[in-house]
Design a protein around this motif. Structure first.
Motif, PDB file in Angstrom:
ATOM      1  N   LEU A  93       0.834  -1.202   0.000  1.00 25.65           N
ATOM      2  CA  LEU A  93       0.000   0.000   0.000  1.00 25.65           C
ATOM      3  C   LEU A  93       0.867   1.251   0.000  1.00 25.65           C
ATOM      4  CD1 LEU A  93      -2.820   1.303   0.210  1.00 25.65           C
ATOM      5  CD2 LEU A  93      -2.570   1.181   2.700  1.00 25.65           C
ATOM      6  N   PHE A  94       1.889   1.280   0.851  1.00 23.39           N
ATOM      7  CA  PHE A  94       2.760   2.454   0.931  1.00 23.39           C
ATOM      8  C   PHE A  94       3.486   2.705  -0.392  1.00 23.39           C
ATOM      9  CE2 PHE A  94       3.331   1.389   5.721  1.00 23.39           C
ATOM     10  CZ  PHE A  94       2.089   1.936   6.002  1.00 23.39           C
ATOM     11  N   ASP A  95       3.813   1.633  -1.112  1.00 23.67           N
ATOM     12  CA  ASP A  95       4.514   1.787  -2.389  1.00 23.67           C
ATOM     13  C   ASP A  95       3.708   2.613  -3.393  1.00 23.67           C
ATOM     14  OD1 ASP A  95       6.771   0.417  -1.629  1.00 23.67           O
ATOM     15  OD2 ASP A  95       6.209  -1.475  -2.603  1.00 23.67           O
ATOM     16  N   VAL A  96       2.394   2.644  -3.217  1.00 28.76           N
ATOM     17  CA  VAL A  96       1.544   3.372  -4.164  1.00 28.76           C
ATOM     18  C   VAL A  96       1.787   4.879  -4.091  1.00 28.76           C
ATOM     19  CG1 VAL A  96      -0.855   3.924  -4.770  1.00 28.76           C
ATOM     20  CG2 VAL A  96      -0.240   1.575  -4.128  1.00 28.76           C
ATOM     21  N   PHE A  97       2.092   5.412  -2.885  1.00 32.03           N
ATOM     22  CA  PHE A  97       2.098   6.873  -2.738  1.00 32.03           C
ATOM     23  C   PHE A  97       3.360   7.472  -2.119  1.00 32.03           C
ATOM     24  CE2 PHE A  97      -0.214   5.176   1.014  1.00 32.03           C
ATOM     25  CZ  PHE A  97       0.552   5.706   2.049  1.00 32.03           C
ATOM     26  N   THR A  98       4.434   6.702  -1.966  1.00 31.39           N
ATOM     27  CA  THR A  98       5.600   7.239  -1.255  1.00 31.39           C
ATOM     28  C   THR A  98       6.775   7.648  -2.141  1.00 31.39           C
ATOM     29  OG1 THR A  98       6.309   4.951  -0.828  1.00 31.39           O
ATOM     30  CG2 THR A  98       5.102   6.084   0.931  1.00 31.39           C
ATOM     31  N   SER A  99       6.652   7.564  -3.449  1.00 29.53           N
ATOM     32  CA  SER A  99       7.757   8.034  -4.293  1.00 29.53           C
ATOM     33  C   SER A  99       7.919   9.544  -4.129  1.00 29.53           C
ATOM     34  CB  SER A  99       7.485   7.717  -5.763  1.00 29.53           C
ATOM     35  OG  SER A  99       8.456   8.349  -6.582  1.00 29.53           O
ATOM     36  N   PRO A 100       9.156  10.041  -3.960  1.00 29.99           N
ATOM     37  CA  PRO A 100       9.374  11.486  -3.794  1.00 29.99           C
ATOM     38  C   PRO A 100       8.821  12.323  -4.945  1.00 29.99           C
ATOM     39  CG  PRO A 100      11.356  10.270  -3.205  1.00 29.99           C
ATOM     40  CD  PRO A 100      10.413   9.278  -3.818  1.00 29.99           C
ATOM     41  N   ARG A 101       8.691  11.749  -6.139  1.00 28.88           N
ATOM     42  CA  ARG A 101       8.233  12.544  -7.283  1.00 28.88           C
ATOM     43  C   ARG A 101       6.784  13.002  -7.136  1.00 28.88           C
ATOM     44  NH1 ARG A 101       8.332   7.268  -9.375  1.00 28.88           N
ATOM     45  NH2 ARG A 101       6.399   6.533 -10.342  1.00 28.88           N
ATOM     46  N   TYR A 102       6.042  12.409  -6.207  1.00 27.61           N
ATOM     47  CA  TYR A 102       4.647  12.798  -6.008  1.00 27.61           C
ATOM     48  C   TYR A 102       4.502  13.999  -5.069  1.00 27.61           C
ATOM     49  CZ  TYR A 102       3.805   8.058  -7.807  1.00 27.61           C
ATOM     50  OH  TYR A 102       3.788   6.911  -8.562  1.00 27.61           O
ATOM     51  N   TYR A 103       5.616  14.513  -4.541  1.00 30.25           N
ATOM     52  CA  TYR A 103       5.547  15.533  -3.489  1.00 30.25           C
ATOM     53  C   TYR A 103       6.160  16.855  -3.930  1.00 30.25           C
ATOM     54  CZ  TYR A 103       3.959  11.777  -0.551  1.00 30.25           C
ATOM     55  OH  TYR A 103       3.219  10.738  -0.042  1.00 30.25           O
ATOM     56  N   MET A 104       5.532  17.940  -3.499  1.00 29.11           N
ATOM     57  CA  MET A 104       5.943  19.290  -3.874  1.00 29.11           C
ATOM     58  C   MET A 104       7.145  19.749  -3.058  1.00 29.11           C
ATOM     59  SD  MET A 104       3.636  22.788  -3.678  1.00 29.11           S
ATOM     60  CE  MET A 104       2.457  22.189  -4.887  1.00 29.11           C
ATOM     61  N   ASP A 105       8.012  20.550  -3.691  1.00 23.20           N
ATOM     62  CA  ASP A 105       9.131  21.173  -2.975  1.00 23.20           C
ATOM     63  C   ASP A 105       9.322  22.605  -3.474  1.00 23.20           C
ATOM     64  OD1 ASP A 105      10.110  20.606  -5.482  1.00 23.20           O
ATOM     65  OD2 ASP A 105      11.974  19.686  -4.795  1.00 23.20           O
ATOM     66  N   GLN A 106       8.226  23.351  -3.541  1.00 22.65           N
ATOM     67  CA  GLN A 106       8.248  24.729  -4.024  1.00 22.65           C
ATOM     68  C   GLN A 106       7.704  25.667  -2.951  1.00 22.65           C
ATOM     69  OE1 GLN A 106       5.790  24.261  -7.482  1.00 22.65           O
ATOM     70  NE2 GLN A 106       7.460  23.498  -8.755  1.00 22.65           N
TER      71      GLN A 106
END
Length: 219
Positions: A93-106
């Motif tokens: 389940l965690f693998d679905v949403f934990t890639s860093p590319r899904y998260y903002m850094d702006q």
């Protein structure tokens, strides 16, 4: 917009591990880093999810969005796609949403500006550990002090979304949000929070280590 339904999920918890508050005088920023352990009872999660969306984890166009205030900002949501029907434990389940590319850094814009770094996740004994960082600065780049920092709440919740026909170009819709905090609200420092929410009062911190006693609980 209809009010979202929120439910406390048995076996979901958020535990502070460590943290530090730092200042960059050259960039005129103050930043905190924090590590938390996020617990999820997978059996209870599946039972609750299926009560709202039968076969939730088996639907390729069903989706999920982690809500991690204070820890990171997820851009949108993740469809299950090829993982559907193969999510049998927390790690899957965690693998679905934990890639860093899904998260903002702006940076946000205006007033006291904020910028999350991309959170770093790891799975330890079935728990999801997150290492997070957030920066603060003033819009006009004037000097920032610890006393300028806001109340910072830490959220660990999962937004369960029902998929639509992709050909219709409709986004998935929220059915229920599951979290570790209670379902009722209390007022803390002038803010409404779910009872049991972990938070810290930014202006009460000091540069250096953040101690466990400084991570408070909304009551």
């Amino acid at each position: 917009m209809a009010e979202r339904e929120y439910r406390k999920l048995q076996g979901m918890a958020l535990e502070f591990v460590s943290g530090v508050l730092e200042e960059d005088r050259l960039e005129r920023t103050i930043s905190y880093s924090a590590t938390f352990d996020m617990t999820l009872d997978f059996t209870h999660f599946v039972q609750m999810a299926n009560a709202y969306v039968p076969g939730y984890l088996n639907g390729p166009i069903n989706a999920i969005r982690p809500e991690l205030d204070g820890l990171g900002y997820h851009y949108a949501y993740n469809y299950f796609f090829g993982a559907a029907g193969n999510i049998g434990d927390n790690r899957a389940l965690f693998d679905v949403f934990t890639s860093p590319r899904y998260y903002m850094d702006q940076w946000s814009s205006g007033g006291l500006e904020e910028c999350y770094h991309k959170p770093q996740f790891s799975v330890v004994d079935g728990r999801l550990q997150v290492v997070s960082r957030k920066d603060f600065r003033w819009e006009n780049k004037r000097e920032i002090n610890v006393e300028d920092l806001p109340v910072i709440r830490f959220q660990w919740a999962l937004n369960l979304m029902l998929g639509h026909d992709l050909s219709g170009q409709k986004a998935p819709s929220t059915i229920v949000v599951l979290g570790y905090a209670e379902e009722d609200f209390v007022e803390v420092e002038g803010l409404q929070m779910h009872r049991g929410t972990r938070y810290m009062v930014g202006k009460a911190l000091h540069l250096g280590p953040i101690h466990k006693e400084q991570i408070l609980t909304a009551r």
